[in-house]
Design a protein around this motif. Structure first.
Motif, PDB file in Angstrom:
ATOM      1  N   ASN A   1      -7.188   3.262   9.074  1.00 21.06           N
ATOM      2  CA  ASN A   1      -7.659   3.119   8.041  1.00 21.06           C
ATOM      3  C   ASN A   1      -8.653   4.888   7.914  1.00 21.06           C
ATOM      4  O   ASN A   1      -9.708   4.459   9.183  1.00 21.06           O
ATOM      5  N   THR A   2      -8.268   6.025   8.121  1.00 21.81           N
ATOM      6  CA  THR A   2      -9.291   7.260   8.023  1.00 21.81           C
ATOM      7  C   THR A   2      -9.618   7.640   6.987  1.00 21.81           C
ATOM      8  O   THR A   2      -9.710   9.020   6.685  1.00 21.81           O
TER       9      THR A   2
ATOM     10  N   MET B   1       0.636  -1.227  -0.202  1.00 17.47           N
ATOM     11  CA  MET B   1      -0.049   0.016   0.156  1.00 17.47           C
ATOM     12  C   MET B   1       0.668   1.477   0.288  1.00 17.47           C
ATOM     13  O   MET B   1       0.482   1.963  -0.567  1.00 17.47           O
ATOM     14  N   ARG B   2       1.846   1.328   1.138  1.00 20.80           N
ATOM     15  CA  ARG B   2       2.570   2.813   0.875  1.00 20.80           C
ATOM     16  C   ARG B   2       3.306   2.913  -0.215  1.00 20.80           C
ATOM     17  O   ARG B   2       4.147   3.558  -0.608  1.00 20.80           O
ATOM     18  N   GLU B   3       3.789   1.828  -1.098  1.00 21.21           N
ATOM     19  CA  GLU B   3       4.913   1.397  -1.772  1.00 21.21           C
ATOM     20  C   GLU B   3       3.273   2.498  -3.218  1.00 21.21           C
ATOM     21  O   GLU B   3       4.238   3.072  -4.371  1.00 21.21           O
TER      22      GLU B   3
ATOM     23  N   LYS C   1      -7.673   6.507  -2.317  1.00 24.09           N
ATOM     24  CA  LYS C   1      -8.841   5.520  -2.420  1.00 24.09           C
ATOM     25  C   LYS C   1      -8.051   4.420  -1.939  1.00 24.09           C
ATOM     26  O   LYS C   1      -8.105   3.055  -1.935  1.00 24.09           O
ATOM     27  N   ILE C   2      -6.188   4.158  -2.270  1.00 22.54           N
ATOM     28  CA  ILE C   2      -5.062   3.091  -1.307  1.00 22.54           C
ATOM     29  C   ILE C   2      -5.345   3.051  -0.407  1.00 22.54           C
ATOM     30  O   ILE C   2      -5.544   1.863  -0.490  1.00 22.54           O
ATOM     31  N   GLN C   3      -5.167   3.894   0.540  1.00 27.11           N
ATOM     32  CA  GLN C   3      -5.773   3.549   1.794  1.00 27.11           C
ATOM     33  C   GLN C   3      -7.073   2.780   2.264  1.00 27.11           C
ATOM     34  O   GLN C   3      -6.673   1.680   3.145  1.00 27.11           O
TER      35      GLN C   3
END
Length: 320
Positions: free
Chosen positions: A262-263, A219-221, A308-310
C-alpha cells in the motif's frame, strides 16, 4: 488419478463406502442409508458440509418424532404417510433445515416399511444418521488449498493493471491508438475467479477468518470500475496539452507501483501537488482547451478515488 476423478468425487466414494462398512459391521438395519447420508453431506466446503449435516440431524429428529406419533395414531398406511409429510415439510422449512427433508424422509419410510416403532428401531435410525454424517465430516477434514491459484490471479491482475495504466499514459502523451484493450476484457473475469476462490477459502476456514484475498479482489474490483470509467474520458481527448503530459507521467509512475503493498498515501500526496499546480496555471484561451482541461481534471478526480480505495486496503504483511 486425482486429475481424472477429482478430490470431491474421491471423498464422496470413500465416505459412502466407509459409512456403509461401519453400519454393516454394527449389523444395523437399512445400513446402506448411512452411505446415502454421507454422499449428501460431502459438499464443496467445510462450512457447507457442517451446515448440511446439522440440518439433516435436526430434520431427522423432527421427522422420527412426528412419524412415531402419526403412525401410532393413524396407522401404517398411505393416508398416515401423506399426513406425516404434510406436517413434516412445513415444520422443517420453518426451522431452516430444508436440506434434511430428503434424508429424513428415507428414515421415516424405514418406520413405514417395518410397520412398527420401538426404541431399538429409533436408535438404529439415529446411528445410521450419525455414521453417515460423521463419515462425510471426516472426509471433509481434507480440503485442497487454492492459495496458489489466488496468488497467480493476483499477479495476473496486477500485470494487467500495469499494462492499462501504461497504455493510458501512452495515449495521453502521443495519442497512440494501437492498443487492443485486451486487458480490460480479461481483468473482470480474473477478479470474478479470484472472488470465487477467496469465498471458498473462507468457507473452509472454520476457526480462522482468513479474508485477505477476498478483500484484495474486492479492492481490485472497485478500482477496475474506476479504470473502466476513465477509458471513456481518455478516449475523448484528441490533442495533448501540458497538463495531459504531466498526468501521463503520473500514470506511468502508477503503472510501476501496482502490487499488493500500500503506497497510496505517497501517490495521493503527489496527486494533490499536481492538482494544485494545474489550478495555478493560466486559464484556457479556447473552448477546445477548456474542454480538454475539464476532462483532465475529471481524470484526476477518478485517479484520486482509485488511490483512496487502495489506501483503505490492509496488506497481508500488516495482518501477521
Amino acid at each position: 488419478m486425482f486429475k481424472i476423478i477429482g478430490h470431491r468425487t474421491l471423498k464422496t466414494a470413500v465416505g459412502a463406502a466407509l459409512a456403509i462398512f461401519i453400519a454393516e459391521q454394527l449389523k444395523l438395519d437399512f445400513y446402506v442409508s448411512a452411505g446415502i447420508t454421507a454422499i449428501l453431506c460431502v459438499l464443496a466446503t467445510r462450512k457447507d458440509s457442517l451446515k448440511a449435516s446439522w440440518q439433516r440431524i435436526v430434520a431427522c429428529v423432527i421427522g422420527l418424532a412426528l412419524a412415531t406419533v402419526i403412525f401410532e395414531l393413524i396407522g401404517y398406511n398411505v393416508i398416515a404417510l401423506c399426513a406425516l409429510l404434510l406436517v413434516f415439510i412445513p415444520i422443517v422449512v420453518y426451522f431452516n433445515a430444508r436440506q434434511g427433508i430428503v434424508t429424513s424422509t428415507v428414515f421415516m419410510l424405514h418406520l413405514y416399511t417395518l410397520k412398527q416403532v420401538s426404541l431399538g428401531i429409533l436408535f438404529n435410525e439415529i446411528l445410521l444418521l450419525l455414521i453417515g454424517v460423521g463419515a462425510a465430516l471426516l472426509m471433509n477434514t481434507y480440503m485442497p488449498s487454492n492459495e496458489k491459484q489466488m496468488r497467480n490471479l493476483q499477479r495476473e491482475i496486477e500485470q494487467s493493471f500495469k499494462k492499462v495504466w501504461y497504455e493510458y499514459a501512452r495515449y495521453l502523451q502521443r495519442n497512440n491508438t494501437d492498443w487492443s484493450g485486451e486487458e480490460l476484457i480479461t481483468i473482470s473475469k480474473k477478479i470474478d475467479d479470484g472472488l470465487a476462490y477467496s469465498l471458498k477459502a473462507m468457507d473452509n476456514n472454520l476457526f480462522r477468518q482468513d479474508d485477505y484475498f477476498y478483500h484484495y479482489f474486492k479492492m481490485r474490483e472497485k478500482q477496475f470500475e474506476i479504470i473502466e470509467r476513465m477509458l471513456s474520458l481518455i478516449s475523448t481527448l484528441d490533442q495533448t496539452v501540458l497538463q495531459s503530459q504531466k498526468i501521463a507521467a503520473f500514470m506511468e509512475e502508477l503503472s510501476k507501483s501496482v502490487h499488493p503493498g500500500n503506497t497510496a498515501l505517497l501517490y495521493l500526496y503527489q496527486l494533490h501537488k499536481l492538482t494544485e499546480e494545474f489550478r495555478e496555471m493560466e486559464l484556457p484561451i479556447s473552448r477546445k482547451e477548456f474542454e480538454v482541461r475539464s476532462t483532465l481534471f475529471h481524470l484526476l478526480y477518478e485517479i484520486e478515488n482509485y488511490l483512496k480505495i487502495q489506501k483503505k486496503f490492509e496488506p497481508l504483511s500488516s495482518k501477521r
